[in-house]
Scaffold this motif. Structure first.
Motif, PDB file in Angstrom:
ATOM      1  N   GLN A 207     -25.945  15.108  44.892  1.00 34.84           N
ATOM      2  CA  GLN A 207     -27.673  15.136  43.677  1.00 34.84           C
ATOM      3  C   GLN A 207     -27.992  16.258  43.206  1.00 34.84           C
ATOM      4  N   THR A 208     -27.562  17.407  43.711  1.00 33.40           N
ATOM      5  CA  THR A 208     -28.324  18.678  42.696  1.00 33.40           C
ATOM      6  C   THR A 208     -27.986  18.298  41.591  1.00 33.40           C
ATOM      7  N   PHE A 209     -26.640  18.099  41.473  1.00 23.36           N
ATOM      8  CA  PHE A 209     -26.163  17.952  39.725  1.00 23.36           C
ATOM      9  C   PHE A 209     -26.095  16.776  39.191  1.00 23.36           C
ATOM     10  N   GLY A 210     -26.696  15.815  39.477  1.00 25.58           N
ATOM     11  CA  GLY A 210     -27.610  14.572  39.496  1.00 25.58           C
ATOM     12  C   GLY A 210     -25.509  14.208  38.516  1.00 25.58           C
ATOM     13  N   ILE A 211     -24.309  14.434  39.502  1.00 26.26           N
ATOM     14  CA  ILE A 211     -23.559  13.514  39.881  1.00 26.26           C
ATOM     15  C   ILE A 211     -23.721  12.094  39.765  1.00 26.26           C
ATOM     16  N   LYS A 212     -23.180  10.810  40.037  1.00 22.83           N
ATOM     17  CA  LYS A 212     -23.100   9.810  40.272  1.00 22.83           C
ATOM     18  C   LYS A 212     -21.131   8.944  39.921  1.00 22.83           C
ATOM     19  N   SER A 250     -20.837  20.578  35.119  1.00 23.77           N
ATOM     20  CA  SER A 250     -21.324  19.301  35.518  1.00 23.77           C
ATOM     21  C   SER A 250     -20.211  17.838  34.905  1.00 23.77           C
ATOM     22  N   PRO A 251     -20.812  17.471  34.161  1.00 20.95           N
ATOM     23  CA  PRO A 251     -21.215  16.454  33.448  1.00 20.95           C
ATOM     24  C   PRO A 251     -20.000  16.287  32.738  1.00 20.95           C
TER      25      PRO A 251
END
Length: 379
Positions: A207-212, A250-251
């Motif tokens: 959630q913190t790094f906007g990763i799904k 991260s992305p």
């Protein structure tokens, strides 16, 4: 049976399946039986993998240049600490110490070099390699509390291929939500099983790094790096933290193209992706999330002051100019040619140049323009 497998069997029978993080901790660091704590060559031609310090001493020479500038930003203190966390065979320490002693005598005079090393076997190799340095210039300590001035550090803390060796959690996205991967014992062997998350920090991480993650995607989460940065930030009173490791932001790290994650195992310079085989006899590693390191460092009170590829870092520090030249130029020089080939391996994208990144933090030194991260101006 492998004695480490017997230990794992006992623990799992008693407590039930263990997290992959706990399994990896045992596989790498269990006293006397883990990969890093057992006898045998690990690094270099006779080991299982190479590091940049195995490639050429110029890697350490360039780091010494950066450390000298950091020492200048510290106000040229008469006493300062350089702490290497996870020193391998000691080659990098050797090259850095030689370069500082030869090229930067003012910084060398007040330097105390500390090594924090988890492996008794590595400590033995390091001490054998580094015997030529003056007594009192170099110390082995168990933790940061034993370094510097009673755990108060003014100087630099650094690690080369350190964070990738921290034990990681493994997770998998399923149609019913995020699950954690555990290690169980079944029919005489270790197997993977899915279960509920062992800590809410795993869900919070994505959630913190906007990763799904997409359904079926497996990934690693290095929560140990967060705790490490917190400890470092607490002990560092003034100075810098420098981390060199393979990984990405991260992305890219969690892109759907990486459906199986980045966990890798190395044995005799051969790559495989089965950590449950050869337990204690192979290295286990995962790519580093530099977005997370930057975020956690800032969260802990460290100021990010540089992030780049190893290629650009070394070029900015002048590695090409440091290559010895033949005199006269047209005469073949075998040593110079070997150096050029080694430097290419450190720099080229298909070698170590792009996959390895360099991240720097500062504390209490203003806003430094570090040489390794500032591109040289050209005419």
């Amino acid at each position: 049976m492998n004695p480490l497998l017997e230990k794992l069997n006992e623990i799992i029978k008693t407590k039930g399946p263990i997290t992959f993080k706990d399994f990896m901790q045992m596989a790498l660091y269990y006293p006397g039986l883990g990969y890093y704590t057992s006898p045998g060559e690990k690094i270099g031609p006779r080991g299982d993998f190479y590091t940049s310090s195995d490639v050429h001493p110029l890697f350490g020479t360039m780091l010494a240049r950066q450390f000298y500038q950091m020492w200048e930003y510290l106000g040229k203190p008469q006493s300062w600490a350089l702490v290497e966390w996870g020193a391998g065979k000691g080659l990098l320490a050797l090259h850095i110490l030689e370069a500082l002693g030869t090229s930067f005598p003012l910084a060398w005079k007040g330097l105390h070099y500390y090594i924090i090393e988890a492996s008794p076997e590595m400590i033995k190799k390091q001490k054998e390699l580094l015997t030529s340095f003056p007594q009192g210039k170099l110390s082995w300590v168990n933790n940061l509390s034993e370094a510097g001035d009673n755990g108060h550090i003014k100087g630099i803390i650094f690690g080369n291929e350190l964070v990738d060796a921290f034990p990681v959690h493994r997770v998998r996205q399923t149609n019913s939500g995020l699950k954690e991967i555990y290690v169980n014992w079944d029919e005489g062997k270790l197997v993977e099983v899915e279960g509920e998350l062992s800590t809410p920090l795993l869900e919070e991480y994505f959630q913190t790094f906007g990763i799904k993650l997409v359904p079926g995607q497996t990934a690693e989460v290095n929560l140990a790096a967060r705790e490490w940065l917190r400890e470092v930030a607490t002990k560092l009173e003034q100075g810098f933290v420098l981390l060199i490791d393979y990984g990405m932001e991260s992305p890219e790290l969690y892109h759907p193209s990486r459906m199986e994650g980045t966990l890798r195992c190395f044995r005799q310079h051969r790559l495989n992706n089965n950590p449950l085989n050869n337990v204690g006899q192979q290295d286990i590693t995962a790519h580093v999330d530099f977005s997370a390191l930057t975020h956690w460092g800032r969260e802990a009170g460290l100021q990010p002051v540089g992030y780049t590829t190893q290629m650009d870092f070394l070029l900015n520090l002048g590695i090409l100019e440091a290559i010895p030249r033949s005199k006269p130029e047209y005469v073949f020089d075998e040593k110079a040619t070997r150096t050029v080939m080694a430097v290419k391996k450190l720099l080229l994208p298909e070698g170590m140049g792009r996959v390895f990144k360099v991240l720097a933090f500062a504390k209490g030194v203003g806003k430094p323009d570090l040489l390794g991260f500032v591109k040289k101006k050209t005419d």
